[in-house]
Design an enzyme around this catalytic site. Structure first.
Site, mmCIF file in Angstrom:
data_model
loop_
_atom_site.group_PDB
_atom_site.id
_atom_site.type_symbol
_atom_site.label_atom_id
_atom_site.label_comp_id
_atom_site.label_asym_id
_atom_site.label_seq_id
_atom_site.Cartn_x
_atom_site.Cartn_y
_atom_site.Cartn_z
ATOM 1 N N LYS A 7 -2.068 -6.135 -7.762
ATOM 2 C CA LYS A 7 -1.687 -7.394 -8.429
ATOM 3 C C LYS A 7 -1.739 -7.143 -9.933
ATOM 4 C CE LYS A 7 -1.620 -11.622 -6.650
ATOM 5 N NZ LYS A 7 -0.531 -12.028 -5.749
ATOM 6 N N HIS A 50 -7.827 -13.453 4.357
ATOM 7 C CA HIS A 50 -7.165 -13.531 3.054
ATOM 8 C C HIS A 50 -8.193 -13.663 1.928
ATOM 9 C CE1 HIS A 50 -4.336 -15.692 0.125
ATOM 10 N NE2 HIS A 50 -3.906 -14.451 0.230
ATOM 11 N N ARG A 51 -8.150 -12.716 1.005
ATOM 12 C CA ARG A 51 -9.112 -12.659 -0.112
ATOM 13 C C ARG A 51 -10.551 -12.694 0.441
ATOM 14 N NH1 ARG A 51 -6.075 -17.130 -4.065
ATOM 15 N NH2 ARG A 51 -3.967 -16.495 -3.484
ATOM 16 N N GLU A 96 -7.692 -8.784 3.207
ATOM 17 C CA GLU A 96 -6.728 -8.574 2.119
ATOM 18 C C GLU A 96 -7.436 -8.931 0.827
ATOM 19 O OE1 GLU A 96 -3.511 -10.201 -0.693
ATOM 20 O OE2 GLU A 96 -5.391 -11.067 -0.015
ATOM 21 N N ASP A 125 -6.891 -17.845 5.489
ATOM 22 C CA ASP A 125 -8.138 -18.207 4.797
ATOM 23 C C ASP A 125 -9.215 -18.603 5.804
ATOM 24 O OD1 ASP A 125 -6.573 -18.010 2.483
ATOM 25 O OD2 ASP A 125 -6.220 -20.180 2.363
ATOM 26 N N GLU A 164 -3.902 -5.418 -2.097
ATOM 27 C CA GLU A 164 -2.691 -5.864 -2.799
ATOM 28 C C GLU A 164 -2.807 -5.509 -4.281
ATOM 29 O OE1 GLU A 164 -1.551 -10.063 -2.682
ATOM 30 O OE2 GLU A 164 -0.118 -9.650 -4.297
ATOM 31 N N HIS A 218 -7.548 -12.373 -8.354
ATOM 32 C CA HIS A 218 -6.177 -12.799 -8.043
ATOM 33 C C HIS A 218 -5.368 -13.264 -9.250
ATOM 34 C CE1 HIS A 218 -3.004 -15.616 -6.784
ATOM 35 N NE2 HIS A 218 -2.837 -14.763 -5.782
ATOM 36 N N ASP A 243 -7.044 -8.603 -3.694
ATOM 37 C CA ASP A 243 -6.142 -8.332 -4.811
ATOM 38 C C ASP A 243 -6.871 -7.482 -5.844
ATOM 39 O OD1 ASP A 243 -4.007 -10.410 -4.004
ATOM 40 O OD2 ASP A 243 -5.841 -11.606 -4.126
HETATM 41 O O1 G3P Z 1 -0.854 -10.327 0.484
HETATM 42 C C1 G3P Z 1 -0.642 -11.605 0.987
HETATM 43 C C2 G3P Z 1 -0.881 -12.672 -0.052
HETATM 44 O O2 G3P Z 1 -2.148 -12.469 -0.612
HETATM 45 C C3 G3P Z 1 0.159 -12.634 -1.141
HETATM 46 O O3 G3P Z 1 0.076 -13.666 -2.041
HETATM 47 O O4 G3P Z 1 -0.624 -14.755 -4.117
HETATM 48 O O5 G3P Z 1 -2.108 -14.876 -2.139
HETATM 49 O O6 G3P Z 1 -1.844 -12.750 -3.416
HETATM 50 P P1 G3P Z 1 -1.192 -14.025 -2.961
HETATM 51 MG MG MG Z 2 -2.992 -11.348 -2.276
#
Ligand code: G3P
Ligand code: MG
Length: 248
Positions: A115, A11-12, A38, A235, A113, A53, A40
């Protein structure tokens, strides 16, 4: 090209161990053996796609104010690592372009993603897909997702064959199935900490893979796997990856 989904998506990057959405975070994920990340993407005022993000700069940089009000020339000078730890002082906000280069070099998969800052739903998807289309060939390892249906619709119009993920907020929209059909979503991406077993089963019955965000608790990861979730954003990919290795 069918989508080859991983069980673990950093994540990120690997934002438990490095400042989120930076090249350092991607490299950290790669060093941990993570195959997909992933990230953003949003636009600066002058329409440069950056990996970031929040709508505002305050939490993760030494700047402040809205991303949408700043040009790349200003954003590129910001420091985006010290807030996380001194060891990452000097980290910068990366452009989408340099990020794609790194991912291709590292042979990693990507869930991008979209965003958008408010009002930039179409532009953000268009610009991001334009950059992707110039360099990205491995469509079995690319998933475009968004909470914004307009961004997903734009992605569908531009590249109907690329895989799209429909992101659902903690509160699901009542017409999620219709939306997923309309957008020809390849995956349904849900809040894995708030969802119920019945919700997961509903998606499985619907016939789409389920991806769950953001799972950092090993016990929750075990539960979701038992429910039939296909993959998880985390994470802490080392910790959640270990659960998967034990179970499978
Ligand atoms: O794509 C999964 C997750 O990243 C979505 O929420 O706010 O962390 O971008 P957020
Ligand atoms: Mg995200």
């Amino acid at each position: 090209m069918p989508l080859k989904l991983p069980k673990i998506i950093g994540h990120r990057g690997a934002c438990g161990y490095a400042p989120e959405n930076t090249l350092e975070s991607i490299k950290t994920a790669h060093e941990m053996g993570v195959e997909w990340v992933e990230l953003d993407v949003m636009l600066t005022r002058d329409m440069i796609p950056i990996i970031f993000h929040d709508d505002t700069l305050d939490r993760t940089t030494n700047g402040s104010g809205n991303v949408a009000d700043r040009d790349w020339e200003e954003i590129r000078q910001l420091e985006a690592g010290s807030w996380f730890s001194d060891g990452f002082a000097g980290a910068r906000i990366p452009t989408l372009e340099e990020t794609l280069e790194l991912l291709i070099d590292l042979n990693m998969g990507l869930n991008l993603e979209i965003k958008p800052t408010p009002g930039k739903e179409v532009d953000t998807a268009e610009v991001a897909l334009d950059f992707l289309s110039r360099v990205w060939d491995a469509h079995d390892r690319l998933l475009i997702s968004s909470f914004s249906h307009v961004s997903l619709e734009t992605a569908m119009d531009m590249a109907p064959d690329w895989h799209r993920g429909l992101l659902l907020e903690t509160e699901w929209i009542p017409n999620w199935k219709e939306m997923a059909e309309y957008l020809a979503a390849a995956t349904i991406n849900i809040d894995g900490n708030a969802c119920t077993r019945i919700q997961v089963e509903n998606i499985i019955d619907f016939g789409k893979p389920v991806l769950a965000y953001t799972i950092n608790d090993p016990q929750r990861a075990r539960t979701l796997l038992q429910w039939g979730v296909d993959g998880m954003f985390t994470d802490v990919p080392d910790i959640i990856g270990e659960i998967l290795r034990v179970i499978h």
